[in-house]
Design an enzyme around this catalytic site. Structure first.
Site, mmCIF file in Angstrom:
data_model
loop_
_atom_site.group_PDB
_atom_site.id
_atom_site.type_symbol
_atom_site.label_atom_id
_atom_site.label_comp_id
_atom_site.label_asym_id
_atom_site.label_seq_id
_atom_site.Cartn_x
_atom_site.Cartn_y
_atom_site.Cartn_z
ATOM 1 N N ASP A 79 0.871 -1.155 0.000
ATOM 2 C CA ASP A 79 0.000 0.000 0.000
ATOM 3 C C ASP A 79 0.920 1.220 0.000
ATOM 4 O OD1 ASP A 79 -2.094 1.756 0.061
ATOM 5 O OD2 ASP A 79 -3.143 0.788 1.719
HETATM 6 C C1 BGC Z 1 -4.964 3.331 0.002
HETATM 7 C C2 BGC Z 1 -5.047 2.327 -1.124
HETATM 8 C C3 BGC Z 1 -4.792 3.007 -2.440
HETATM 9 C C4 BGC Z 1 -3.461 3.715 -2.404
HETATM 10 C C5 BGC Z 1 -3.115 4.420 -3.679
HETATM 11 C C6 BGC Z 1 -3.714 4.183 -0.073
HETATM 12 O O1 BGC Z 1 -3.798 5.243 0.814
HETATM 13 O O2 BGC Z 1 -5.034 2.667 1.237
HETATM 14 O O3 BGC Z 1 -6.303 1.704 -1.109
HETATM 15 O O4 BGC Z 1 -4.861 2.088 -3.492
HETATM 16 O O5 BGC Z 1 -3.483 4.661 -1.365
HETATM 17 O O6 BGC Z 1 -3.901 5.529 -3.870
#
Ligand code: BGC
Length: 679
Positions: free
Chosen positions: A248
């Protein structure tokens, strides 16, 4: 390092040969990469949504975009904020209980992703809805592992049918946003096996997901990106995952070190190199903390997906992608209609009759509010958004007047609910309360006093309490229904669409009756959050404790009625390895066409360990004309009866009686039959 002299020379390399076996192409390309190039492919670059290109070998930049309900979030930067179709949020799609619709969504969103030249959709988010306060509940599907898994498999299949990688997230137990970067979920093996892992496992085993996103939080002491037990052992070795794991965004900040992430099987660090800086990876390999073989395996996984999405194939032979098409817009409307749940409808107030209504009072903060560009990374820049008010205007044009004063209106509609903002339905925080904002409650009470024919339409992403429920005749849960939401809502309110959505979560009467809200230690925790409820998540808890929910899991009304009768089982006694076929007849006993979700639950009559009073093990959505009857069949195998035995570390079925319970919600069981497992 060998520099290729021409494009022709590149085209003649074995990995460019589309007729060659996939694994041979991957091996060939891997062999040609230098260590520095492999390191380059292990982390994102400045735009936060892509992997650097390796021009020397014709490797283009691998590009990713968010999007739980349309192309969004991080990818928007890469698309220069171009506009997209805004579909209904995942919890609304899950409320359709229709895997075909969810698969269609997957196909459509992949077409939009491809139309931007991207290769991976950072979705579906399949964390279990553990607490009704979860800020991202709107981005998830369900509180039930079986329901969750059916939805997850459908979406992954739909997305990958377009040769776009699905990225199943957030692996695992990212069930809250409070302190999400650091919190340590203390969860039992049984709860992992029975509740939190099944949808991830099915996404890999049944839908062959090409990517998994490791979570921010720790699970039993280890951050998602360095959790060798979850990644290397379960995901890769046990489930046979061939794709790659991506962190993530910034989830690698807190894990211990580079070698831990490499060893666990994290291929790609996003959005920028932190643990995977060149120096760090080189040192980890040189000093023998990680073998080059392990590193190669990580890189190979990304290369494999690059081939699967067609990055080395003739572009004209790949699915072409498209976005903002009338077809996608129609699909957005259909799915929204199908996911809307009718919760209460006293004296058949709904559907409204357009031929007799003269005036409709439209009130509430969500009547004309747009929601697409909110919620965090899932936000969508929508081509347009039909608000509920706009939808009603379109429907009533030339027929009924929209007014403001409920006292003089034939009917009043209040669009209540929440918004995508901190401490409501949003990433980065959880909700603080289950109630609607105070002003809305006041508005509801005041309006009902002035007009008893008041309908409440909720626009929100998860359960809310309804102290006012007794006073209002009709309640509709519309979730965040997407860019065609206003039309979908109007179609449901006026009966052009017969509601067939069912709740994928229990709506509790009060927060304290929810299993995760026994104490602060169970939600949101501090350093640790204790999943003390174990497997008793959602309706499993309400059933076991005999707590009456406000609305049960699986519940939803229709403008028609259905009868479920004649439960037949192919055998009363089941041996190990056998499958029992169960059938029921479903009849539409009302006056209009409608769809019913037939739900099959299993109850272990007497078990040596504590088991939930019922667990969903099958469901089927079926459309019926008035008086029409159809037979629905289900198959129950051993796994459908089993529980995870922590002592022996395996799934077990105990000999004895099991009840097969079939109904149209977890609390409306209409027929049941006992079968015996004889081993
Ligand atoms: C989120 C993810 C997301 C990623 C990219 C993170 O803060 O938890 O779900 O895909 O950011 O935007």
């Amino acid at each position: 390092m060998h520099y290729l002299s021409s494009k022709e020379e590149l085209l003649n390399l074995p990995f460019m040969d589309g007729d060659l076996d996939l694994e041979k192409r991957v091996e060939d390309l891997l062999d040609r990469l230098t260590l520095d190039e492999k390191i380059k492919l292990s982390a994102g670059r400045w735009d936060a949504c892509s992997v650097p290109a390796i021009k020397r070998l014709g490797i283009k930049s691998f590009k990713m975009t968010d999007g739980s309900h349309g192309v969004g979030g991080i990818g928007l930067i890469g698309t220069r904020f171009r506009k997209n179709t805004y579909f209904s949020v995942p919890i609304c799609r899950a409320a359709t209980w229709n895997p075909d619709s969810v698969q269609e969504y997957g196909r459509a969103v992949a077409e939009e992703v491809r139309s931007h030249g991207f290769h991976m959709n950072l979705a579906p988010g399949i964390n279990i809805i553990r607490s009704p306060l979860g800020g991202r509940n709107f981005e998830y599907f369900s509180e039930d592992p079986y329901h969750n898994k059916v939805m997850a498999v459908a979406q992954v299949k739909g997305v990958q049918s377009q040769r776009i990688a699905a990225c199943v997230k957030h692996f695992v137990c990212n069930n809250q946003d409070t302190n999400r970067f650091r919190v340590n979920a203390i969860v039992s093996e049984r709860a992992l096996q029975e509740i939190y892992l099944p949808a991830f496992e099915a996404a890999v085993r049944e839908a062959n997901a090409w990517s998994i996103m490791a979570c921010y939080n720790k699970v039993n002491g280890f951050h998602g990106c360095e959790n060798k037990d979850l990644l290397r052992k379960r995901l890769m070795k046990e489930w046979g995952f061939h794709g790659f794991v991506v962190s993530d965004w910034f989830a690698t900040k807190n894990p211990t070190n580079t070698e831990g992430c490499l060893d666990a099987g994290l291929t790609l660090e996003m959005p920028i190199p932190i643990k995977y800086r060149r120096r760090r990876i080189k040192r980890a390999i040189k000093e023998g903390f990680v073998s080059e073989e392990t590193f190669n395996d990580n890189v190979k996984r990304l290369l494999r997906v690059m081939f699967l999405v067609g990055m080395f194939d003739d572009g004209s032979k790949l699915p072409q992608g498209c976005r903002n098409t009338p077809e996608h817009q129609a699909l957005a409307r259909e799915i929204a209609e199908e996911g809307i749940v009718l919760l209460k409808n006293e004296d058949h107030l709904l559907p409204l009759d357009i031929t007799t209504l003269k005036t409709i009072a439209v009130l509430g903060p969500n009547a004309n509010k747009k929601h697409s560009f909110g919620g965090g990374s899932s936000c969508v820049r929508a081509l347009y958004e039909i608000t509920p008010l706009q939808g009603l205007k379109d429907k009533c044009r030339g027929k009924a007047e929209i007014i403001k004063d409920p006292a003089v209106a034939d009917v009043a509609i209040i669009f209540a609910g929440l918004r995508h903002k901190l401490h409501q339905d949003s990433e980065f925080s959880d909700r603080r309360s289950l109630a609607l904002p105070k002003k809305q409650v006041e508005l509801i009470n005041k309006t009902v006093n002035r007009n008893p024919r008041t309908i409440i339409v909720l626009i929100n992403g998860g359960p809310v309490t309804m102290e006012w429920l007794e006073n209002v005749p009709a309640v509709v849960e519309a979730w965040y229904p997407g860019m065609e939401g206003g039309h979908a809502i109007a179609n449901v309110l006026f009966g052009d669409a017969n509601p067939s959505g069912k709740l994928p979560v229990t709506f509790p009467k009060e927060l304290s009756s929810s299993p995760a809200h026994v104490s602060k230690r169970t939600f949101p925790g501090r350093e640790n959050v204790y999943y003390d409820e174990g497997i008793f998540v959602g309706y499993r808890h309400f059933d076991a404790q005999g707590i009456e929910p406000l609305f049960p899991f699986g519940f939803g009304l229709s403008y028609t009625t259905f009868d479920i009768t004649n439960l037949q089982v192919s055998k009363k006694q089941m041996r190990a390895g056998e499958v029992v076929t169960v059938s029921v007849d479903v009849q539409n006993t009302g006056k209009v066409t409608g769809a019913e979700v037939v739900q099959l639950y299993i109850q272990d009559v007497k078990a040596s360990i504590e088991r939930p009073p019922k667990e969903l093990k099958g469901f089927s959505k079926i459309k019926l004309a008035p008086h029409e009857t159809k037979t629905v069949t289900f198959k129950i195998g051993e796994r459908g009866l089993s529980f995870y035995d922590e002592r022996d570390r395996c799934w077990q079925v105990e000999k004895g009686a099991f009840n097969v319970l079939i109904g149209n919600s977890s609390r409306d069981i209409m027929v049941q039959e006992e079968i015996e497992f004889v081993g």
